[in-house]
Design an enzyme around this catalytic site. Structure first.
Site: not given
Length: 454
Positions: A170, A264
């Site tokens: 997600d 990330y």
């Protein structure tokens, strides 16, 4: 209209109530006859389950509900397994974060050595759940969003290549929520995106609205100044660590302004910054334990005590709505376009065919049909080749019980500065994970301990 039976593997998760609320909000699109919880921690699951029982009684009493630790009971007569397990719970996540930080290396639950440790714990239990599903409900599909998704996806590709499992995440959905807000849209579903990479390691190369208008310039200008920070509501990633992650995206973007990055990537491109701004005594795991964990279980206990949801502050997990979209695509052959983690098999032409890549797919009753990405730039290709090698070495290390492969995996991670640091971290992780990892065979090499840091 057919009604479906769903098993939620990880019934004791803090995310489970939000997913149940989300499922109940979508009964018009995805009608349910049965919801089952499965967890190996009966006490933890019991609190979540007893609260969800009250929620279901109030909102949809016609849906049959069961919480169990028995695999046969959990996985018999189901159409979908929604799996989000956390092996070792938050206590082990805390060690995943703090052990690398002790050695001056990024401490994060899915990136670097912490992600490798978590992956080593997750492979066996995910395969076990998949096998239970196929034994007791062979026609069912498993929608797996258990982390670390990249390592788990590679393990399922290698160990269960013909299984009906879809690996999903997600995080791109969360970032696209921010992008939609930045672009002035009501929903990310008003955007059409082209994205490629590995899980938690990817880039958007185009974003348009449904009329084909290019949204990249507007989003890029915002990200260049503010990162992905956008006010999207009180329940979406409000902790300080998440705000920093969304702001830091502007620096990640600067490295390649032709694309928009997954947040990330900061852990791989700005390792020094991340370590410098980490509290070695109070990491993200502590934030979650002191925040979300206490909040969700506290609210559940109030519901149980009052036998009512009146005044309840639990909220629908909007991010989880993509799970319903995925289930509907399979159930109703909708051919929805979604980001999934699938075997490359030529979609990215100049990349390993066996790599598990995160790319857009058209999803129907037979599963995903990956879309063609074409060739990717050298910068992204180089980063992805290094990272996919880490993921493959971890899975080989788990299968072969190989210390050497795990040492190589940690050494190869872009978050780790040297093989000696990698070995010191591995030795600490081995000690901490004795209860969860398979027994790892150490190499028969003289004086290998001499390589450890003193």
């Amino acid at each position: 209209m057919k009604k479906f039976s769903v098993a939620i593997a990880g019934g004791g998760s803090t995310f489970t109530p939000g997913i149940v609320l989300m499922l109940l909000d979508n009964l018009d699109k995805f009608p349910l006859r049965k919801i089952k919880f499965y967890d190996n921690d009966e006490e933890r699951q019991d609190t979540i389950a007893r609260a969800c029982e009250v929620i279901l009684r109030e909102k949809a009493p016609e849906i049959e509900f069961l919480a169990t630790t028995d695999p046969e009971e959990a996985f018999t007569d189901i159409d979908f397994v929604m799996a989000h397990i956390r092996v070792g719970k938050y206590a082990m996540r805390e060690l995943d974060e703090k052990i690398p930080l002790k050695h001056g290396v990024v401490g994060q639950e899915t990136c670097g050595p912490g992600g490798i440790a978590y992956g080593m714990r997750s492979i066996g239990p995910v395969i076990e759940i998949l096998d239970y599903m196929e034994k007791y409900s062979p026609e069912a599909w498993m929608l797996n969003y258990s982390n670390p998704a990249a390592i788990v996806a590679e393990a399922t590709r290698k160990l269960r290549p013909n299984s009906k499992i879809l690996n999903i995440c997600d995080m791109p959905v969360g970032i696209e929520d921010h992008m939609a807000k930045i672009a002035g849209l009501n929903s990310r579903k008003e955007m059409s995106v082209s994205y490629y990479g590995l899980n938690h390691f990817g880039w958007w190369k185009s974003i348009t609205d449904k009329e084909g208008n290019d949204l990249m310039p507007k989003i890029k200008e915002h990200v260049r100044k503010h990162g992905y920070n956008a006010d999207i509501g009180p329940n979406q990633h409000v902790e300080a660590s998440w705000n920093d992650t969304f702001v830091k995206a502007r620096d990640v973007f600067a490295v390649d302004p032709d694309t928009l990055p997954n947040t990330y990537l900061k852990y791989y491109l700005f390792q020094d910054y991340v370590v410098e701004h980490s509290d070695k005594e109070y990491t993200r795991a502590n934030e979650v334990m002191d925040g979300r964990e206490k909040f969700v279980f506290g609210e559940c206990r109030k519901i149980i005590e009052n036998q009512s949801t009146e005044g309840c502050k639990l909220e629908v997990d909007d991010h989880a709505s993509y799970i319903v979209d995925l289930a509907r695509a399979i159930a109703y052959n909708t051919h929805e376009r979604m980001l999934l983690i699938v075997e490359n098999n030529g979609s990215i032409e100049n990349f390993d065919k066996t790599a598990m890549v995160e790319i857009p797919c058209i999803v129907g009753s037979n599963g995903p049909e990956p879309l063609r990405i074409g060739t990717i730039p050298q910068f992204q290709k180089g980063l992805m080749e290094q990272q996919v090698s880490v993921e493959k070495l971890v899975v080989e290390g788990w299968i072969e019980r190989s210390y050497q492969k795990l040492w190589q995996a940690i050494t190869l991670s872009k978050t780790v500065p040297s093989a000696s640091v990698a070995k010191a971290i591995l030795d600490d992780l081995l000690e901490a994970n004795k209860e969860f990892w398979p027994e790892i065979k150490r190499p028969e090499v003289e004086n290998v301990e001499a390589l450890s840091l003193v």
